[in-house]
Design a protein around this motif. Structure first.
Motif, mmCIF file in Angstrom:
data_model
loop_
_atom_site.group_PDB
_atom_site.id
_atom_site.type_symbol
_atom_site.label_atom_id
_atom_site.label_comp_id
_atom_site.label_asym_id
_atom_site.label_seq_id
_atom_site.Cartn_x
_atom_site.Cartn_y
_atom_site.Cartn_z
ATOM 1 N N SER A 228 1.184 2.733 -2.370
ATOM 2 C CA SER A 228 1.334 3.542 -1.162
ATOM 3 C C SER A 228 1.816 2.722 0.035
ATOM 4 O O SER A 228 2.274 3.281 1.012
ATOM 5 C CB SER A 228 0.016 4.235 -0.828
ATOM 6 N N THR A 229 1.689 1.411 -0.013
ATOM 7 C CA THR A 229 2.122 0.603 1.127
ATOM 8 C C THR A 229 3.568 0.136 0.996
ATOM 9 O O THR A 229 4.096 -0.506 1.899
ATOM 10 C CB THR A 229 1.220 -0.633 1.283
ATOM 11 N N SER A 230 4.208 0.429 -0.110
ATOM 12 C CA SER A 230 5.587 -0.015 -0.311
ATOM 13 C C SER A 230 6.525 0.694 0.663
ATOM 14 O O SER A 230 6.329 1.862 0.984
ATOM 15 C CB SER A 230 6.031 0.266 -1.741
ATOM 16 N N THR A 231 7.534 -0.030 1.104
ATOM 17 C CA THR A 231 8.472 0.532 2.067
ATOM 18 C C THR A 231 9.758 0.965 1.365
ATOM 19 O O THR A 231 9.973 0.675 0.184
ATOM 20 C CB THR A 231 8.842 -0.522 3.121
ATOM 21 N N PHE B 177 11.975 5.412 -11.007
ATOM 22 C CA PHE B 177 11.566 4.501 -9.935
ATOM 23 C C PHE B 177 10.072 4.713 -9.741
ATOM 24 O O PHE B 177 9.532 5.737 -10.181
ATOM 25 C CB PHE B 177 12.335 4.835 -8.646
ATOM 26 N N PRO B 178 9.381 3.802 -9.114
ATOM 27 C CA PRO B 178 7.942 4.014 -8.873
ATOM 28 C C PRO B 178 7.725 5.220 -7.956
ATOM 29 O O PRO B 178 8.383 5.336 -6.922
ATOM 30 C CB PRO B 178 7.509 2.711 -8.190
ATOM 31 N N ALA C 148 14.398 -0.050 -2.342
ATOM 32 C CA ALA C 148 15.803 -0.451 -2.505
ATOM 33 C C ALA C 148 15.907 -1.735 -3.316
ATOM 34 O O ALA C 148 16.773 -1.877 -4.190
ATOM 35 C CB ALA C 148 16.451 -0.631 -1.138
ATOM 36 N N SER C 149 15.014 -2.653 -3.043
ATOM 37 C CA SER C 149 15.002 -3.922 -3.768
ATOM 38 C C SER C 149 14.719 -3.684 -5.252
ATOM 39 O O SER C 149 15.358 -4.275 -6.130
ATOM 40 C CB SER C 149 13.937 -4.829 -3.141
ATOM 41 N N SER D 101 10.784 -8.549 -12.047
ATOM 42 C CA SER D 101 11.052 -7.594 -10.965
ATOM 43 C C SER D 101 10.590 -8.202 -9.635
ATOM 44 O O SER D 101 9.859 -9.200 -9.622
ATOM 45 C CB SER D 101 10.294 -6.289 -11.243
ATOM 46 N N PRO D 102 10.993 -7.600 -8.503
ATOM 47 C CA PRO D 102 10.480 -8.090 -7.220
ATOM 48 C C PRO D 102 8.948 -8.120 -7.244
ATOM 49 O O PRO D 102 8.324 -7.202 -7.803
ATOM 50 C CB PRO D 102 11.004 -7.047 -6.228
ATOM 51 N N PRO D 103 8.331 -9.145 -6.675
ATOM 52 C CA PRO D 103 6.877 -9.356 -6.811
ATOM 53 C C PRO D 103 6.028 -8.137 -6.446
ATOM 54 O O PRO D 103 5.009 -7.886 -7.090
ATOM 55 C CB PRO D 103 6.598 -10.525 -5.856
ATOM 56 N N GLU D 104 6.461 -7.392 -5.423
ATOM 57 C CA GLU D 104 5.636 -6.263 -4.984
ATOM 58 C C GLU D 104 5.545 -5.160 -6.045
ATOM 59 O O GLU D 104 4.690 -4.283 -5.972
ATOM 60 C CB GLU D 104 6.140 -5.688 -3.658
ATOM 61 N N TRP D 105 6.451 -5.195 -7.017
ATOM 62 C CA TRP D 105 6.450 -4.172 -8.063
ATOM 63 C C TRP D 105 5.924 -4.692 -9.396
ATOM 64 O O TRP D 105 5.855 -3.959 -10.376
ATOM 65 C CB TRP D 105 7.881 -3.619 -8.284
#
Lengths: 383, 42
Positions: free
Chosen positions: A321-324, A119-120, A329-330, A353-357
């Motif tokens: 660092s801003t990922s929740t 995982f990241p 989980a997503s 993948s989900p856009p934030e990743w």
């Protein structure tokens, strides 16, 4: 450095018992590790194993390992409550020196059991790891260790795992369970320098280690025809023994080194003889390293300064660092879903993948995602 | 050293497994009688 003991990670299968019984008869197995959750089925454990565990418990040479807790699963599933309840009962039944579990996540809603996946290494994952380690310690009441993960989707994550583990373990006052073959897999798959990679890990926190063999899988990649996987089903490669020597020179606080071999994977007397030969070689390295490492342990005990050469390559993961926790989980749900849909879907995860990743997953190597898909479809148990 | 009574139990478990034809192949996970009836998840 005190005395480091050589031992076995126990399995209940007859081939494992047959291959290792001569080692117990010789008295050369000085400590044992038991994967506690393997014994929590209604079937329980065999009578001989019950007695054997009691012997090592009496010698204060019994170590616990966990397989299915999945410390880095972002979503808490009901199975975790029953796992911890079983751990609590295990603590009442036997006294272990330490408990180890794995870096990685193997469960998401709808998937109860699986292999640990990367995982990241983001701040949310760090906080999650600290919290889960504390929970494991609260229930087990023994020092808790995390085992390094063999699978990585790109080289940046290979270099990022050690510093990430340092952060988590410092936050929870945890230990590192160093699996030498897991590290070997990453060296083989990404061509890294062994000592440089080893020194990115918090080696002063290592109390226990694993040594094992594994296998090669077809990578369907012209530049990298094969990928190394941690299957515990073959002999220990020479490179793993060399890496063990290097690790023991740099880890001043190791108590126990365990040989792992999956039960049900030895089909001939030759396999059994080779397991015993591997054990003897491992024990010899442990003994030699213990007797010669006193002079070097002081100079290698502060490994915080060793990661500078790799700090730039960790930028892809630390940028999150801003990922929740919800973002994590997503990521986990969508990765497992892609892997279970097969190798093509796994490859497509890079861009789907989900856009934030997406900035991270774009750097994932297709050959490693394909390997992950094969692993997921071999080991996953759905609800 | 492991006490002889424990080693005997280990040998007996192997014998039982061998009689079932799986001592060297790992064909079965049944290596002897079960010590306790603990239940649980995982």
């Amino acid at each position: 450095m005190g005395t480091t003991l050589a031992g076995l990670s126990l399995m209940v299968e007859p081939d494992f018992l047959g291959a290792t019984l001569p080692l117990f008869e010789e008295g050369v197995v000085k400590c044992v590790e038991w994967s506690v959750d393997l014994g929590w089925s209604a079937r329980g454990i065999p009578d001989w194993l019950h007695d054997l565990l009691a012997e090592y418990e009496a010698k204060d040479a019994l170590y616990a390992h966990g397989v299915h807790f999945s410390p880095f699963s972002a979503e808490w599933q009901p199975e975790k409550d029953s796992w911890l309840a079983n751990l609590s009962r295990e603590r009442e039944a036997r006294k272990y020196r330490t408990l180890s579990e794995h870096v990685g996540f193997s469960t998401v809603p709808g998937v109860r059991i699986g292999a640990p996946f990367p995982f990241p290494f983001c701040a949310a994952a760090r906080e999650l790891g600290v919290s889960r380690l504390r929970k494991l310690h609260e229930v087990s009441r023994v020092p808790v260790a995390l085992e390094n993960l063999p699978l990585a989707f790109c080289e940046a994550d290979v270099w990022a795992q050690g510093p990430f583990l340092r952060d988590v373990l410092c936050g929870a006052d945890g230990l590192l369970h160093l699996d030498v073959h897991n590290l070997h897999c990453q060296l083989e798959n990404f061509g890294c320098d062994p000592v440089a990679l080893l020194e990115t890990y918090p080696l002063e926190r290592v109390r226990t280690m694993h040594v094992s063999g594994g296998s090669w899988a077809d990578a369907r990649d012209a530049r990298h025809p094969h990928v190394r996987q941690d299957t515990h089903d073959d002999d220990v490669p020479k490179g793993v023994f060399q890496l063990l020597e290097q690790a023991l020179k740099r880890a001043p606080n190791v108590e126990a080194v365990f040989l792992e071999r999956l039960g049900g994977t030895m089909t001939s007397e030759r396999d059994a003889e080779q397991l015993r030969a591997d054990y003897t070689q491992m024990a010899s390295i442990v003994t030699t390293s213990t007797s010669t490492s006193t002079s070097t342990s002081t100079s290698t005990s502060t490994s915080t300064s060793t990661s500078t050469s790799t700090s730039t390559s960790t930028s892809t993961s630390t940028s999150t660092s801003t990922s929740t926790l919800d973002d994590l989980a997503s990521y986990q749900r969508s990765l497992i879903d892609a892997l279970l849909r097969g190798e093509d879907a796994a490859e497509a995860f890079r861009a789907a993948s989900p856009p934030e990743w997406r900035a991270i997953t774009n750097g994932y190597e297709p050959r490693m995602l394909r390997l992950a898909a094969r692993i997921a479809n071999s080991y996953t148990l759905k609800d | 050293m492991i006490p002889e009574h424990v080693l005997r139990k280990m040998r007996a478990a192997l014998l039982v497994a061998g009689a079932a034809g799986c001592a060297r192949t790992g064909a079965s996970a049944d290596a002897g009688p079960v010590a306790d009836g603990s239940t649980g998840g995982a």
